[in-house]
Structure formats: structure tokens, C-alpha cells
Write an enzyme that holds these catalytic residues in place. Structure first.
Site, mmCIF file in Angstrom:
data_model
loop_
_atom_site.group_PDB
_atom_site.id
_atom_site.type_symbol
_atom_site.label_atom_id
_atom_site.label_comp_id
_atom_site.label_asym_id
_atom_site.label_seq_id
_atom_site.Cartn_x
_atom_site.Cartn_y
_atom_site.Cartn_z
ATOM 1 N N HIS A 49 -8.200 1.252 1.535
ATOM 2 C CA HIS A 49 -8.018 1.062 2.984
ATOM 3 C C HIS A 49 -8.839 2.081 3.780
ATOM 4 O O HIS A 49 -8.313 2.837 4.594
ATOM 5 C CB HIS A 49 -6.532 1.168 3.357
ATOM 6 C CG HIS A 49 -6.216 0.456 4.648
ATOM 7 N ND1 HIS A 49 -5.000 -0.140 4.894
ATOM 8 C CD2 HIS A 49 -6.942 0.247 5.780
ATOM 9 C CE1 HIS A 49 -4.986 -0.676 6.098
ATOM 10 N NE2 HIS A 49 -6.161 -0.450 6.654
ATOM 11 N N GLU B 32 0.837 -1.194 0.000
ATOM 12 C CA GLU B 32 0.000 0.000 0.000
ATOM 13 C C GLU B 32 0.875 1.249 0.000
ATOM 14 O O GLU B 32 1.925 1.263 0.633
ATOM 15 C CB GLU B 32 -0.917 0.004 1.233
ATOM 16 C CG GLU B 32 -1.919 -1.137 1.234
ATOM 17 C CD GLU B 32 -2.890 -1.074 2.412
ATOM 18 O OE1 GLU B 32 -2.877 -0.049 3.139
ATOM 19 O OE2 GLU B 32 -3.667 -2.015 2.600
#
Length: 304
Positions: free
Chosen positions: A278, A260
């Protein structure tokens, strides 16, 4: 005493610390690879998921007494090393449970009713009504892997949609909890073969790394759905791509990823996967609870 805020938290948490007499140091704009240069005189630091607190930062923070995580997962903190240095590690496991549970239900609906796909096509000037024939949640079997705080909140909401709920966890709740939530226990392999929708609510530890892999996907029902709003790495993304592309799986939704932020992925090619950045805990109410709770816990540690 000084408390460094490395990732943004709710203003209510910041104000609480200031009102309690702590000096708050805003480090949210400091590049992550330079944070170690700014923590030397801090008594505590507060993070969310973006900041990684590893050995180098802990060693640089000579006065550090506490690390506060506004959220659940601690995989971005070297917990054992911190404890070995006498540093208290704190999180807020219950603060964002409802936020994540509600997103999970939203992701299930988005996949089953092809909501994201329909929106994309509409914006392109298309009218994809015939391609958007979906399926109902009602009457389907939801398999929850991990029946902690978030898993239980998901179960409550899924029950309201008329889903049958089976679950797997290494720690079984008591019989009254199972009855109240309408839960049926299954071992992991049985759950995987039985569920129409599988949602993950476990931490990322060595035992859960690629818990959902090619072998386990092959044992799932044809047309099953996978939801991951827990931690990236629990699902093998390459195996997921293959199963989505081949049609083995009806669809999937991911809110978390092995790397990420996610900038490139084969998953971008597919219309039967919903991807969010997220945002499980990114609800105003959840963030307020998390920010205030972590601030109170940090203050309590520093006072003692």
C-alpha cells in the site's frame, strides 16, 4: 483548539498548524484500538489509511468538528455518521494523484518485464535470463476503470509509452478531455474483453466490491494483466489466484488488499504477481502536498 494527528503526516502540515496557533497532539504512537480514549477534547483529527474512524471514536470525541484524511479514500471513515453529528469530513483527492499514477506505471512495467521476479532470483544466486522474456507496453491496450484524477494521470503516462487507452467510468469526461488524453470510451464488459492490461482507479463501495471476480476474469483476454493500486476488495483475491495459477492471466500487481497489513496469502506462492505494501501515495512530494493541504483545510474549518 486541539488537532490530533493519528497517522504520520508530512512535517510541513504539522508546522503549519502550529504556526496558525493550533495545539497539535501527536497520537501516532497510540495503539489504534486505544485511540478512542485520547480524542475526547480534540476539535479535529487527521488520519491517513491506518486509522479507522467509526461510530465509537466519533462518539468519544465530544468536541470534534472536523475529520481530515490526508489522502483520497474515505472508506476508513463513517462519513454519514460524522455528518449526522455535524462533523465536517475532509480529504485531499488531488494531492497524491501523481504518486499513485507513477506507481501504477511502475507496477505495469514490473509485471510485463518480470522485474521483481528477476531481482528475487538474482539474489538467490540464479541467472534467470531465459525465464525473464517479457512483453512491451508499446502497442498494447490499457483499460482504465475509473477516469478520475488518478486515472487521467495514468492515461497521460501510458500514452507516452505508446499504449492505446480505453476507459470505463459511470461519469464520462467531456469530449475535449477524451481527445486530449487519447481516451476511447467502452462499457465495462467490452473494456474487460478488449484490454491487454486493466488498471483500477475506483473507490471501494458496495457496487465495486469484487468488481473483478471469477466471471469477469473469464471474459478477459488470455494473458491479460490486472493492476490494483486503488482499494483492496475491488479484486476478488481468490479468483485472481486461480487465474494466475492456471495461466489465464499473464500476471498481476496489487498494492492494496482486502485485509491489511497482508501477512498470509496464497498469492505469495506465485512468481507472476507483484505485491507492494500500500505504497501508492508513499512518495515524498505527494505526502508533502497531502499533509499541507489537509492541515490548511482543517484550519479553515476550525476558524469558521
Amino acid at each position: 483548539m486541539k488537532v490530533g494527528i493519528c497517522d504520520p503526516i508530512a512535517q510541513e502540515g504539522v508546522e503549519y498548524l502550529k504556526n496558525e496557533g493550533f495545539e497539535v497532539v501527536d497520537l501516532t504512537s497510540v495503539p489504534k484500538d486505544e485511540l478512542s480514549k485520547h480524542v475526547g477534547d480534540l476539535d479535529a483529527i487527521i488520519i491517513r489509511s491506518a486509522t479507522k474512524v467509526r461510530k465509537d471514536m466519533i462518539d468519544a470525541a465530544k468536541n470534534l468538528k472536523a475529520i481530515g484524511r490526508a489522502g483520497v479514500g474515505l472508506d476508513n471513515v463513517d462519513v454519514e455518521y460524522a455528518k449526522s453529528k455535524g462533523i465536517k469530513v475532509i480529504n485531499t483527492p488531488g494531492a497524491t494523484s501523481i504518486s499513485v499514477a507513477e506507481l501504477t506505471i511502475g507496477l505495469i512495467l514490473a509485471v510485463m518485464r518480470k522485474i521483481a521476479y528477476a531481482d528475487r532470483e538474482m539474489r538467490r544466486g540464479s541467472w534467470p535470463k531465459k525465464k525473464c522474456k517479457g512483453i512491451e507496453m508499446y502497442g498494447k491496450t490499457l483499460g482504465i476503470i475509473g477516469i478520475g484524477r488518478i486515472g487521467r494521470e495514468v492515461a497521460k503516462r501510458a500514452k507516452a509509452f505508446g499504449m492505446r487507452i480505453v476507459y470505463y467510468d459511470v461519469y464520462r469526461p467531456d469530449e475535449n478531455t477524451e481527445k486530449e488524453l487519447g481516451l476511447e470510451y467502452r462499457d465495462l464488459d467490452t473494456l474487460i474483453s478488449e484490454a491487454d492490461v486493466i488498471t483500477l482507479h475506483v473507490p471501494l463501495v458496495p457496487e465495486t466490491k469484487h468488481l473483478i471476480n471469477a466471471e469477469r476474469i473469464s471474459k478477459m483476454k488470455d494473458g491479460a494483466i490486472i493492476i490494483n493500486a486503488a482499494r483492496g476488495g475491488i479484486v476478488d483475491e481468490d479468483a485472481l489466484y486461480d487465474a494466475l495459477k492456471s495461466g489465464k492471466l499473464y500476471g498481476a500487481a496489487l498494492d492494496v488488499y482486502e485485509n491489511e497489513p497482508l501477512k498470509e496469502s496464497k498469492l505469495f506462492e506465485l512468481d507472476n504477481v507483484v505485491l507492494t505494501p500500500h505504497i501508492g501515495a508513499q512518495a515524498k512530494e505527494g505526502q508533502t502536498r497531502a499533509g499541507l493541504e489537509v492541515a490548511k483545510k482543517i484550519a479553515e474549518v476550525l476558524r469558521s
